[in-house]
Design an enzyme around this catalytic site. Structure first.
Site, PDB file in Angstrom:
ATOM      1  CB  THR A 209      -0.967  -0.014   1.207  1.00 20.08           C
ATOM      2  OG1 THR A 209      -1.896   1.071   1.094  1.00 20.08           O
ATOM      3  CG2 THR A 209      -0.237   0.073   2.526  1.00 20.08           C
ATOM      4  CG  ASN A 210      -0.303   4.767  -1.323  1.00 22.26           C
ATOM      5  OD1 ASN A 210      -0.975   5.563  -0.668  1.00 22.26           O
ATOM      6  ND2 ASN A 210      -0.769   4.187  -2.430  1.00 22.26           N
ATOM      7  N   PRO A 211       1.188   5.575   1.955  1.00 24.04           N
ATOM      8  CG  PRO A 211       3.120   6.617   2.709  1.00 24.04           C
ATOM      9  CD  PRO A 211       2.504   6.054   1.473  1.00 24.04           C
TER      10      PRO A 211
END
Length: 399
Positions: A209-211
């Site tokens: 995923t990513n932030p």
């Protein structure tokens, strides 16, 4: 909230315990520049004193048809107000209004009123569930009134099984802003906004995923709803509270995001693709948790996920405005212009992941808005709500 500056709002307060919330609403309306006249029923003054509302609004409270010097005040208030909101609206007030009674100042105003009215029902959940109350409210909605709430939640007497609790002041305030947004170019437009990250599972407990926090997409969805649009917010996993107004569709993976966008885009006038979908996913997903000691080295083979923006081409209706977002880390404007052309966008919103105060997991953003002409319009570092307003102002030209 410039929609409220100088506007005249009549706030009707009837006799329910939720009347204490109306103090906060009166203050919020006044803070944003609205002229607020509070009209209280006799029962309401048993819960909150008139001096409280007078202190919050800077204007005298009106509570009787028979006050000296206020002859025909109900007619003047009904005609002159930009909006009438009744909060709380008890079962008794709903019944009297539905029957066309005018035996006190508040119901007289409501009977003489031809402009917009918002009611915020508040009562015991069983009282609200009663067929008589539901018919009364339906009758008022059929006349063009907007009902906001009630919601499920604790009541004065304790836990409740169904809705009856008055909506919170911020929810009501948002509906007031939307109602007074005037003839906005966004009114009744169907808008789809995407937000947040997506997740691609490696095994049952690990994901790629990513932030992304989703804040920029949520800010856009809220801002365009306040301007009168019919908004669908498609969001990946996020800890944010959903904004007041938009319909929320929750997804997890990039494939789910792509399907949801395609489904809702068919009737949309505008798409804001503010989500940050994962670009890659594991080629194989393990059925059980991969143990740390299974091998000295774990090799994960990745494969690209769906390019959501490119995949929307077939689903776009003729004339729809498509707004993409580009988070870059160098070569920004040139890359954004290339993406604008490659994906047949009307606008692209560029921001730099390395810019302090912009990008992921922050309350602010600094962007460059690029349209089909290629002209770049920078927007300085601002709260994301204000950046959203600047984006909407720019996109309005294409509606």
């Amino acid at each position: 909230m410039t929609a409220l500056a100088g506007r005249h709002v009549v706030l009707g307060v009837s006799g329910g315990i939720a009347s204490y919330k109306s103090c906060t609403l009166a203050r919020r309306l006044t803070e944003t520049g609205a002229r607020v006249d509070v009209v209280m029923t006799r029962a309401a003054t048993e819960f909150v004193g008139t001096v409280t509302f007078e202190a919050l609004t800077g204007r005298p409270v009106i509570s009787s048809l028979w006050e000296p010097g206020r002859a025909l005040s109900h007619i003047h208030l009904a005609r002159e107000a930009d909006l009438v909101i009744v909060a709380p609206a008890t079962a008794q007030v709903l019944a009297r209004a539905a029957q066309g009674l005018a035996d006190d100042l508040l119901t007289a105003i409501l009977l003489a009123r031809t402009g917009p009215v918002i009611v915020a029902p508040a009562m015991n959940d069983r009282m609200f569930a009663h067929p008589a109350t539901r018919r009364n409210l339906e009758s008022l909605v059929d006349r063009g009134w907007l009902a906001v709430g009630p919601e499920k939640g604790p009541l004065a007497e304790g836990a409740a099984e169904g809705p009856g609790r008055m909506s919170e002041p911020e929810t009501l305030f948002a509906h007031v802003v939307r109602a007074l947004s005037g003839e906005s170019p966004w009114r009744n437009r169907k808008v789809v906004v995407t937000a947040g990250p997506t997740r691609e599972a490696l095994d049952p407990v690990r994901v790629f995923t990513n932030p992304s926090s989703g804040r920029m997409g949520f800010a856009l969805a809220s801002a365009v709803w306040l301007r009168g649009a019919d908004v669908t917010l498609v969001t990946g996993p996020t800890s944010l509270e959903p904004p007041v107004g938009p319909k929320v569709v929750r997804v997890v993976t990039t494939a789910e995001l792509s399907r949801a966008v395609a489904r809702h885009l068919r009737r949309a006038d505008v798409l804001f693709m503010a989500a940050a979908p994962a670009d890659f996913r594991p080629r194989r997903q393990a059925g059980t948790k991969i143990k740390r000691g299974a091998s000295e080295k774990l090799v994960v083979e990745l494969t690209p996920t769906t390019d959501v923006l490119s995949a929307t081409r077939k689903a776009r209706r003729r004339g729809a405005v498509i707004v993409g977002f580009a988070l870059e880390a160098g070569g920004g404007v040139r890359s954004a212009r290339a993406k604008l052309a490659e994906k047949a966008l009307d606008f692209i919103i560029l921001n730099d992941a390395r810019e302090p105060g912009a990008g992921f997991e922050v309350e602010t953003n600094k962007v460059t808005i690029i349209g089909k002409t290629g002209r770049a319009k920078p927007v300085q570092l601002l709260p994301k709500s204000e950046v959203a307003a600047a984006i909407l102002d720019a996109v309005e030209s294409a509606l």
